[in-house]
Design a protein around this motif. Structure first.
Motif, PDB file in Angstrom:
ATOM      1  N   SER A 196       0.818  -1.218   0.000  1.00 28.05           N
ATOM      2  CA  SER A 196       0.000   0.000   0.000  1.00 28.05           C
ATOM      3  C   SER A 196       0.850   1.265   0.000  1.00 28.05           C
ATOM      4  CB  SER A 196      -0.924   0.001   1.220  1.00 28.05           C
ATOM      5  OG  SER A 196      -0.173  -0.011   2.418  1.00 28.05           O
ATOM      6  N   VAL A 197       2.086   1.171   0.476  1.00 28.22           N
ATOM      7  CA  VAL A 197       2.989   2.318   0.509  1.00 28.22           C
ATOM      8  C   VAL A 197       3.763   2.442  -0.789  1.00 28.22           C
ATOM      9  CG1 VAL A 197       4.988   3.315   1.683  1.00 28.22           C
ATOM     10  CG2 VAL A 197       3.204   2.182   3.017  1.00 28.22           C
ATOM     11  N   LEU A 198       4.228   1.309  -1.300  1.00 30.62           N
ATOM     12  CA  LEU A 198       5.112   1.307  -2.463  1.00 30.62           C
ATOM     13  C   LEU A 198       4.383   1.461  -3.789  1.00 30.62           C
ATOM     14  CD1 LEU A 198       7.385  -1.690  -1.375  1.00 30.62           C
ATOM     15  CD2 LEU A 198       8.128   0.683  -1.546  1.00 30.62           C
ATOM     16  N   MET A 199       3.109   1.094  -3.856  1.00 33.87           N
ATOM     17  CA  MET A 199       2.418   0.916  -5.134  1.00 33.87           C
ATOM     18  C   MET A 199       2.232   2.203  -5.938  1.00 33.87           C
ATOM     19  SD  MET A 199      -1.427   0.339  -3.625  1.00 33.87           S
ATOM     20  CE  MET A 199      -2.314   0.672  -5.103  1.00 33.87           C
ATOM     21  N   GLY A 200       1.968   3.327  -5.266  1.00 31.54           N
ATOM     22  CA  GLY A 200       1.663   4.552  -6.007  1.00 31.54           C
ATOM     23  C   GLY A 200       0.265   4.499  -6.606  1.00 31.54           C
ATOM     24  N   GLN A 201       0.005   5.382  -7.585  1.00 25.19           N
ATOM     25  CA  GLN A 201      -1.323   5.463  -8.208  1.00 25.19           C
ATOM     26  C   GLN A 201      -1.169   5.620  -9.707  1.00 25.19           C
ATOM     27  OE1 GLN A 201      -4.101   8.140  -6.247  1.00 25.19           O
ATOM     28  NE2 GLN A 201      -4.980   8.728  -8.220  1.00 25.19           N
ATOM     29  N   ARG A 202      -1.831   4.738 -10.471  1.00 26.37           N
ATOM     30  CA  ARG A 202      -1.712   4.766 -11.930  1.00 26.37           C
ATOM     31  C   ARG A 202      -2.365   6.020 -12.505  1.00 26.37           C
ATOM     32  NH1 ARG A 202      -6.288   1.607 -11.296  1.00 26.37           N
ATOM     33  NH2 ARG A 202      -5.211  -0.335 -10.864  1.00 26.37           N
ATOM     34  N   GLY A 203      -1.879   6.459 -13.668  1.00 22.13           N
ATOM     35  CA  GLY A 203      -2.457   7.599 -14.376  1.00 22.13           C
ATOM     36  C   GLY A 203      -2.819   7.196 -15.806  1.00 22.13           C
ATOM     37  N   VAL A 204      -3.426   8.136 -16.553  1.00 19.62           N
ATOM     38  CA  VAL A 204      -3.825   7.875 -17.941  1.00 19.62           C
ATOM     39  C   VAL A 204      -3.429   9.069 -18.802  1.00 19.62           C
ATOM     40  CG1 VAL A 204      -5.720   7.393 -19.531  1.00 19.62           C
ATOM     41  CG2 VAL A 204      -5.780   6.448 -17.222  1.00 19.62           C
ATOM     42  N   GLN A 205      -2.831   8.789 -19.972  1.00 20.21           N
ATOM     43  CA  GLN A 205      -2.510   9.824 -20.955  1.00 20.21           C
ATOM     44  C   GLN A 205      -3.285   9.503 -22.231  1.00 20.21           C
ATOM     45  OE1 GLN A 205       1.556   9.894 -22.242  1.00 20.21           O
ATOM     46  NE2 GLN A 205       1.373  11.900 -23.230  1.00 20.21           N
ATOM     47  N   TYR A 206      -4.138  10.423 -22.671  1.00 20.78           N
ATOM     48  CA  TYR A 206      -4.954  10.202 -23.864  1.00 20.78           C
ATOM     49  C   TYR A 206      -4.178  10.682 -25.087  1.00 20.78           C
ATOM     50  CZ  TYR A 206      -8.747   9.257 -20.632  1.00 20.78           C
ATOM     51  OH  TYR A 206      -9.525   8.707 -19.636  1.00 20.78           O
ATOM     52  N   MET A 207      -3.980   9.763 -26.036  1.00 23.67           N
ATOM     53  CA  MET A 207      -3.181  10.033 -27.227  1.00 23.67           C
ATOM     54  C   MET A 207      -4.041   9.921 -28.478  1.00 23.67           C
ATOM     55  SD  MET A 207      -0.119  10.461 -25.916  1.00 23.67           S
ATOM     56  CE  MET A 207       0.995  10.283 -27.302  1.00 23.67           C
ATOM     57  N   ILE A 208      -3.823  10.833 -29.457  1.00 27.71           N
ATOM     58  CA  ILE A 208      -4.542  10.796 -30.734  1.00 27.71           C
ATOM     59  C   ILE A 208      -3.878   9.783 -31.661  1.00 27.71           C
ATOM     60  CG2 ILE A 208      -5.211  12.133 -32.775  1.00 27.71           C
ATOM     61  CD1 ILE A 208      -5.204  14.612 -31.015  1.00 27.71           C
ATOM     62  N   LYS A 209      -4.725   8.978 -32.353  1.00 31.53           N
ATOM     63  CA  LYS A 209      -4.227   8.005 -33.328  1.00 31.53           C
ATOM     64  C   LYS A 209      -4.536   8.501 -34.742  1.00 31.53           C
ATOM     65  CE  LYS A 209      -6.617   4.565 -31.556  1.00 31.53           C
ATOM     66  NZ  LYS A 209      -7.149   3.205 -31.314  1.00 31.53           N
ATOM     67  N   ASP A 210      -3.597   8.254 -35.668  1.00 31.56           N
ATOM     68  CA  ASP A 210      -3.882   8.594 -37.063  1.00 31.56           C
ATOM     69  C   ASP A 210      -4.511   7.394 -37.753  1.00 31.56           C
ATOM     70  OD1 ASP A 210      -1.866   6.807 -37.619  1.00 31.56           O
ATOM     71  OD2 ASP A 210      -0.436   8.302 -38.338  1.00 31.56           O
ATOM     72  N   ASN A 211      -4.723   7.517 -39.097  1.00 33.86           N
ATOM     73  CA  ASN A 211      -5.410   6.448 -39.820  1.00 33.86           C
ATOM     74  C   ASN A 211      -4.573   5.177 -39.932  1.00 33.86           C
ATOM     75  OD1 ASN A 211      -3.505   7.495 -41.509  1.00 33.86           O
ATOM     76  ND2 ASN A 211      -4.816   7.552 -43.337  1.00 33.86           N
ATOM     77  N   ARG A 212      -3.300   5.228 -39.538  1.00 32.98           N
ATOM     78  CA  ARG A 212      -2.459   4.035 -39.522  1.00 32.98           C
ATOM     79  C   ARG A 212      -2.224   3.538 -38.092  1.00 32.98           C
ATOM     80  NH1 ARG A 212       2.345   4.364 -44.034  1.00 32.98           N
ATOM     81  NH2 ARG A 212       0.999   4.352 -45.877  1.00 32.98           N
ATOM     82  N   ASN A 213      -3.064   3.996 -37.176  1.00 36.40           N
ATOM     83  CA  ASN A 213      -3.008   3.532 -35.791  1.00 36.40           C
ATOM     84  C   ASN A 213      -1.757   4.004 -35.055  1.00 36.40           C
ATOM     85  OD1 ASN A 213      -4.509   2.074 -33.795  1.00 36.40           O
ATOM     86  ND2 ASN A 213      -2.912   0.504 -33.823  1.00 36.40           N
ATOM     87  N   ARG A 214      -1.075   5.020 -35.571  1.00 36.20           N
ATOM     88  CA  ARG A 214       0.116   5.531 -34.904  1.00 36.20           C
ATOM     89  C   ARG A 214      -0.274   6.636 -33.940  1.00 36.20           C
ATOM     90  NH1 ARG A 214       3.555   6.480 -40.381  1.00 36.20           N
ATOM     91  NH2 ARG A 214       1.584   7.563 -40.803  1.00 36.20           N
ATOM     92  N   LEU A 215       0.400   6.652 -32.799  1.00 42.00           N
ATOM     93  CA  LEU A 215       0.154   7.701 -31.816  1.00 42.00           C
ATOM     94  C   LEU A 215       0.891   8.953 -32.266  1.00 42.00           C
ATOM     95  CD1 LEU A 215       0.573   5.627 -28.521  1.00 42.00           C
ATOM     96  CD2 LEU A 215      -1.514   6.074 -29.826  1.00 42.00           C
ATOM     97  N   VAL A 216       0.115  10.027 -32.487  1.00 36.57           N
ATOM     98  CA  VAL A 216       0.718  11.210 -33.100  1.00 36.57           C
ATOM     99  C   VAL A 216       0.710  12.440 -32.199  1.00 36.57           C
ATOM    100  CG1 VAL A 216       0.241  10.462 -35.448  1.00 36.57           C
ATOM    101  CG2 VAL A 216      -1.496  11.790 -34.206  1.00 36.57           C
ATOM    102  N   GLY A 217       0.099  12.337 -31.036  1.00 38.19           N
ATOM    103  CA  GLY A 217       0.108  13.513 -30.168  1.00 38.19           C
ATOM    104  C   GLY A 217      -0.859  13.372 -29.023  1.00 38.19           C
ATOM    105  N   SER A 218      -0.868  14.368 -28.182  1.00 35.85           N
ATOM    106  CA  SER A 218      -1.715  14.359 -27.003  1.00 35.85           C
ATOM    107  C   SER A 218      -3.120  14.851 -27.357  1.00 35.85           C
ATOM    108  CB  SER A 218      -1.102  15.246 -25.919  1.00 35.85           C
ATOM    109  OG  SER A 218      -1.922  15.290 -24.790  1.00 35.85           O
ATOM    110  N   TYR A 219      -4.132  14.250 -26.807  1.00 34.78           N
ATOM    111  CA  TYR A 219      -5.523  14.628 -27.032  1.00 34.78           C
ATOM    112  C   TYR A 219      -5.882  15.831 -26.161  1.00 34.78           C
ATOM    113  CZ  TYR A 219     -10.623  14.350 -26.951  1.00 34.78           C
ATOM    114  OH  TYR A 219     -11.961  14.643 -27.030  1.00 34.78           O
ATOM    115  N   GLU A 220      -6.409  16.875 -26.821  1.00 42.38           N
ATOM    116  CA  GLU A 220      -6.856  18.094 -26.133  1.00 42.38           C
ATOM    117  C   GLU A 220      -5.761  18.669 -25.231  1.00 42.38           C
ATOM    118  OE1 GLU A 220      -9.627  19.855 -26.307  1.00 42.38           O
ATOM    119  OE2 GLU A 220     -10.667  18.608 -27.777  1.00 42.38           O
TER     120      GLU A 220
END
Length: 689
Positions: A196-220
């Motif tokens: 409970s001390v070591l685990m920390g807390q997960r986060g989420v980063q929303y990324m924009i995908k292009d038509n080839r499914n590549r991550l091209v940048g941050s959403y908003e």
């Protein structure tokens, strides 16, 4: 007729109006009230990239990181988005076949659902990550996710620090959904206890995908991102230099070494032999390495410091004396006329190593000469104390003392899976002897034998009680948590001082200390350190083992306990080396080197030669290869029985699943199935049956 036409015209208008209203309501529902299609559009255009937090770092007493983090990558898949992926190319990169690909996809759907990411291949090697990163656009539905991975800079303290593993369905269920598939949790050691001390807390980063499914940048511009919060760090009492020395000395041996700070209960070192490299249970080969460790009958995963049950033997005698002193049945001047054997129960047992007159004339001499007769008599006097009007009540009082010392129950150390040892209660003796027993029945309890068992940690803690003259702190590793607040109570129990002996005078303690010091000074003890007064006690316990129905006499266990310096104790130690002979042969010199290293901070050249001698001496019990043979043969026989039909074996092999034993032994084990297992004495040298 005109009326009929007008009526039909109205009906048609009403139908069109109704259809228009239905379409309007549906449009309102789709655009305003329902988020289904918006979510589908988001899923097609935006990828929620999980940001796993760095787990807290663990430091030793000198503020050196002994458990740290590095970054590796997992390949994750969202099954419902992977229909257009280049399956053959992906299989070629990963080195799997299409059957394995389909199996993993089914597992992903079953475990986490078709719309949520699941791990497809975890902890990628740098080479594999580079190839996938270059070609990831070919694999819709797949993504690379950073994963903080544990690293052990000193390659030591595996049993203490523990390891992490992916949360299984049981852990997720017990956490009520807090953990998700793909999360890593502590599975043993400090990683588990302080999860409970070591685990920390997960986060989420929303990324924009292009038509080839590549991550091209941050959403908003990251407006909806949540940051991962790193776990908190642990500051421990571990001395990593001492820990590495302990592991070196216990190398090629079965046993344990525990060193404590008597003033705080902080654990300075804890080594269990045999051990393993903690880095082997991290990275892409962790599962293979774990399988090999779990199949090793020598038990490298077993932490014998808290899970090894040993008869303390003569190392228990000072504690037995303290019980009798606190009860008032003896004084430091009490002596016993031992002729070399104990005849108080009429059978002349146990025997003593001394028979010269006066070797047990008082408590100090009895400890120094380790007189069995003296301490058997002292035990009987304690349990037969007339104050309790019966041996059974007297025994329960004696047992209460030992429980207060931390024997026969868990010490409460901050590790999982600690065993309590054994101080049998009256019900056990009633069952064995049908209620008819007395102090002669179990008199060898007074010399640390009979049914008594203790862990090395309990033995070391007992030395703290003697060193502190009746008090101790619960043994623990962690002394401080970074960012600790008033609501953090996990360390509170380790700050509580336990007073267990209150009626003993300082003179009585000094008699015990003097006897223990004479054990070191008055003999050829191999634990001596010039210029330091050491209080110690050797122990030797006979050992037997039942193998294939035969009772095999093994070499004795070598046991040694001590604390130093006598005037101002800074370290307490317990050392057990299985099947290696007398306590002074192996356990005492190991303890001496540990004390000298800690108290003087270094070892001179001639002592380093002694370190090398002990480290390179293999004392592994000779029965272990035989037990390994039995275990491997049984697994092989079971495997061949399950897959004895040739077509089934071919199908089994086609799935690329390995049989449940190490590859290197596979051929030899298969050919051994059906052989008559030889007599175990052929595998055990210098033993008697």
């Amino acid at each position: 007729m005109a009326l009929f036409n007008q009526s039909r015209s109205n009906i048609i208008r009403l139908i069109f109006l109704g259809l228009f209203l239905i379409m309007l309501v549906q449009l309102l529902n789709l655009q305003i009230f329902s988020g289904k299609y918006q979510q589908l559009a988001m899923d097609n255009a935006v990828f929620p990239k999980v940001r796993y937090p760095d787990r807290g770092i663990i430091f030793d007493r000198k503020n050196r990181a002994i458990l740290n983090n590095t970054i590796m990558y997992d390949l994750v898949v969202t099954p419902n988005e992977s229909k257009q992926t280049d399956t053959l190319n992906l299989c070629e990169i990963l080195g799997i076949d299409t059957a394995e690909y389909k199996k993993r996809m089914l597992e992903a759907r079953f475990k986490n659902g078709p719309y949520r990411p699941s791990i497809f291949e975890d902890l990628l090697t740098p080479e594999l990550h580079a190839r996938l990163d270059e070609n990831i656009w070919k694999f819709p539905g797949f993504a690379l996710v950073e994963r903080p991975v544990r690293v052990y800079p000193f390659n030591a303290a595996a049993h203490i620090l523990g390891y992490i593993g992916e949360a299984d369905s049981g852990i997720i269920k017990r956490s009520r959904g807090f953990y998700r598939m793909g999360d890593y949790v502590g599975r043993s050691g400090l990683e588990s206890y302080y999860e409970s001390v070591l685990m920390g807390q997960r986060g989420v980063q929303y990324m924009i995908k292009d038509n080839r499914n590549r991550l091209v940048g941050s959403y908003e511009n990251g407006k909806f991102d949540t940051a991962a919060i790193a776990g908190r760090n642990l500051r421990t009492s571990i001395d990593m230099d001492l820990q590495q020395l302990a592991e070196k000395l216990i190398n090629n041996k079965v046993g344990a070494v525990v060193a404590l700070d008597p003033k705080t209960g902080g654990i300075l070192a804890m080594a269990s032999g045999p051990t393993y490299d903690p880095n082997s249970l991290t990275g892409p080969n962790k599962q293979t390495n774990y399988s090999q460790l779990i199949l090793d009958v020598a038990g490298p995963l077993l932490n014998r410091a808290i899970q090894g049950n040993y008869e303390p033997g003569s190392t228990f005698k000072p504690l037995g004396a303290l019980v009798a002193l606190d009860e008032g049945v003896i004084t430091p001047s009490y002596g016993y006329p031992c002729p070399g054997r104990y005849f108080g129960c009429g059978h002349g047992k146990p025997a003593c190593t001394h028979k010269n007159p006066g070797h047990a004339a008082n408590l100090r001499l009895a400890i120094a000469n380790s007189c069995n007769s003296y301490f058997v008599q002292v035990y009987r006097m304690a349990v037969d104390n007339p104050e309790y009007k019966g041996v059974k009540k007297g025994y329960e009082k004696w047992r209460d003392y030992l429980n207060a010392f931390g024997l026969g129950q868990r010490t409460g150390v901050d590790l999982t899976s600690e065993l309590p040892g054994l101080i049998p209660d009256t019900s056990r003796y009633n069952a064995v002897y049908r209620g008819s027993w007395n102090s002669c029945t179990n008199l060898t309890l007074g010399i640390g034998q009979d049914m008594m068992n203790a862990t090395p940690l309990q033995m070391a803690n007992a030395m703290c009680i003697i060193a502190n003259k009746g008090s101790y702190y619960t043994p623990h590793f962690v002394r401080q948590i970074d960012g600790q607040t008033a609501t953090d109570t996990i360390l509170n129990k380790f700050k509580l001082k336990h007073e267990v002996l209150t009626k003993i005078s300082d003179d009585a303690y000094e008699a015990v200390h003097a006897g223990m010091q004479q054990v070191i000074d008055g003999t050829s003890s191999r634990a001596k350190i010039p210029g330091i007064n050491i209080c110690g006690k050797t122990g030797t316990a006979e050992k037997y083992r039942i193998i294939q129905g035969k009772r095999i006499k093994l070499e004795d266990n070598s046991v040694f306990v001590c604390f130093a310096p006598r005037e101002d104790p800074k370290i307490a130690l317990a050392v057990v080396v299985e099947n290696s002979g007398f306590g002074n042969t192996w356990a005492a010199p190991i303890a001496g080197l540990m004390m000298e290293k800690y108290l003087k901070d270094s070892l001179p050249a001639e002592r380093l030669k002694e370190v090398d001698r002990i480290a390179h001496s293999s004392l592994m019990p000779s029965y272990i290869p035989y037990l390994q043979y039995i275990e491997d043969s049984a697994r092989a026989a079971n495997w061949l029985e399950r897959y004895k039909d040739s077509s089934a074996i071919k199908k089994f092999q086609k799935t690329r699943t390995r049989p449940p034993f190490p590859r290197s032994r596979e051929k030899a084990i298969k050919t051994s199935v059906g052989f008559v297992i030889p007599d175990p004495r052929l595998f055990i040298k210098n033993t008697t049956v």
